[in-house]
Design a protein around this motif. Sequence first.
Motif, PDB file in Angstrom:
ATOM      1  N   PHE A  46     -30.604  25.323 -16.557  1.00  0.00           N
ATOM      2  CA  PHE A  46     -31.368  24.339 -16.873  1.00  0.00           C
ATOM      3  C   PHE A  46     -32.352  24.087 -15.828  1.00  0.00           C
ATOM      4  CE2 PHE A  46     -32.713  19.732 -16.768  1.00  0.00           C
ATOM      5  CZ  PHE A  46     -33.282  19.510 -18.014  1.00  0.00           C
ATOM      6  N   GLN A  47     -31.874  24.401 -14.509  1.00  0.00           N
ATOM      7  CA  GLN A  47     -32.895  24.243 -13.333  1.00  0.00           C
ATOM      8  C   GLN A  47     -34.050  25.366 -13.508  1.00  0.00           C
ATOM      9  OE1 GLN A  47     -32.939  21.728 -11.385  1.00  0.00           O
ATOM     10  NE2 GLN A  47     -31.173  21.073 -12.522  1.00  0.00           N
ATOM     11  N   GLN A  49     -34.955  26.820 -16.409  1.00  0.00           N
ATOM     12  CA  GLN A  49     -36.008  26.628 -17.822  1.00  0.00           C
ATOM     13  C   GLN A  49     -35.241  25.452 -18.547  1.00  0.00           C
ATOM     14  OE1 GLN A  49     -34.189  30.729 -19.082  1.00  0.00           O
ATOM     15  NE2 GLN A  49     -35.841  29.949 -20.399  1.00  0.00           N
ATOM     16  N   LYS A  50     -36.079  24.557 -18.703  1.00  0.00           N
ATOM     17  CA  LYS A  50     -35.537  23.310 -19.461  1.00  0.00           C
ATOM     18  C   LYS A  50     -35.446  23.595 -21.012  1.00  0.00           C
ATOM     19  CE  LYS A  50     -36.404  20.816 -15.818  1.00  0.00           C
ATOM     20  NZ  LYS A  50     -35.646  21.552 -14.703  1.00  0.00           N
ATOM     21  N   TYR A  51     -36.164  24.849 -21.811  1.00  0.00           N
ATOM     22  CA  TYR A  51     -35.955  24.978 -23.037  1.00  0.00           C
ATOM     23  C   TYR A  51     -35.538  26.391 -23.090  1.00  0.00           C
ATOM     24  CZ  TYR A  51     -38.613  20.586 -24.121  1.00  0.00           C
ATOM     25  OH  TYR A  51     -39.094  19.450 -24.121  1.00  0.00           O
ATOM     26  N   PHE A  75     -28.599  20.974 -24.054  1.00  0.00           N
ATOM     27  CA  PHE A  75     -29.852  21.255 -23.536  1.00  0.00           C
ATOM     28  C   PHE A  75     -30.784  19.843 -23.903  1.00  0.00           C
ATOM     29  CE2 PHE A  75     -29.049  25.071 -21.723  1.00  0.00           C
ATOM     30  CZ  PHE A  75     -29.915  25.338 -20.869  1.00  0.00           C
ATOM     31  N   ARG A  78     -29.220  16.784 -21.926  1.00  0.00           N
ATOM     32  CA  ARG A  78     -29.647  17.119 -20.557  1.00  0.00           C
ATOM     33  C   ARG A  78     -30.939  16.712 -20.361  1.00  0.00           C
ATOM     34  NH1 ARG A  78     -30.521  16.570 -16.323  1.00  0.00           N
ATOM     35  NH2 ARG A  78     -29.938  17.615 -14.369  1.00  0.00           N
ATOM     36  N   ARG A  79     -31.988  17.351 -21.253  1.00  0.00           N
ATOM     37  CA  ARG A  79     -33.529  16.726 -21.059  1.00  0.00           C
ATOM     38  C   ARG A  79     -33.531  15.369 -21.168  1.00  0.00           C
ATOM     39  NH1 ARG A  79     -33.955  21.599 -24.203  1.00  0.00           N
ATOM     40  NH2 ARG A  79     -34.241  20.440 -26.205  1.00  0.00           N
ATOM     41  N   LEU A  82     -32.712  13.750 -18.084  1.00  0.00           N
ATOM     42  CA  LEU A  82     -33.505  14.172 -16.847  1.00  0.00           C
ATOM     43  C   LEU A  82     -34.807  13.261 -17.238  1.00  0.00           C
ATOM     44  CD1 LEU A  82     -34.984  15.527 -14.485  1.00  0.00           C
ATOM     45  CD2 LEU A  82     -35.894  17.073 -16.497  1.00  0.00           C
ATOM     46  N   LYS A  83     -35.216  12.707 -18.618  1.00  0.00           N
ATOM     47  CA  LYS A  83     -36.128  11.674 -18.882  1.00  0.00           C
ATOM     48  C   LYS A  83     -36.061  10.227 -18.409  1.00  0.00           C
ATOM     49  CE  LYS A  83     -38.886  10.489 -22.987  1.00  0.00           C
ATOM     50  NZ  LYS A  83     -39.113  10.507 -24.390  1.00  0.00           N
TER      51      LYS A  83
END
Length: 86
Positions: A46-47, A49-51, A75, A78-79, A82-83
């Motif tokens: 994830f660090q 690439q977010k997708y 994912f 996790r996004r 982060l948001k």
Amino acid sequence: ADESSGYESESAGGERAAAEGGTRERQRRARTAFTSEQVCRLEKTFQRQKYLGASERRKLAAALQLSEIQIKTWFQNRRMKLKRQI
């Protein structure tokens, strides 16, 4: 209008099934308990690439012995985490 996000609490689902006359209750899938190794690998990925694309998701799922849907959902969650942090 009864708008729903698609998520229902377990009790609401049972009440709805009873109200509709259904005797079968659909069992909710058990929550996945990720191992620390799986979480570590997911976080590292994830660090970078977010997708994830389909092929990357497939490879990661095979490497971690998880389903592609579990990877996709992790994912997405996790996004959103982060948001919320931002």
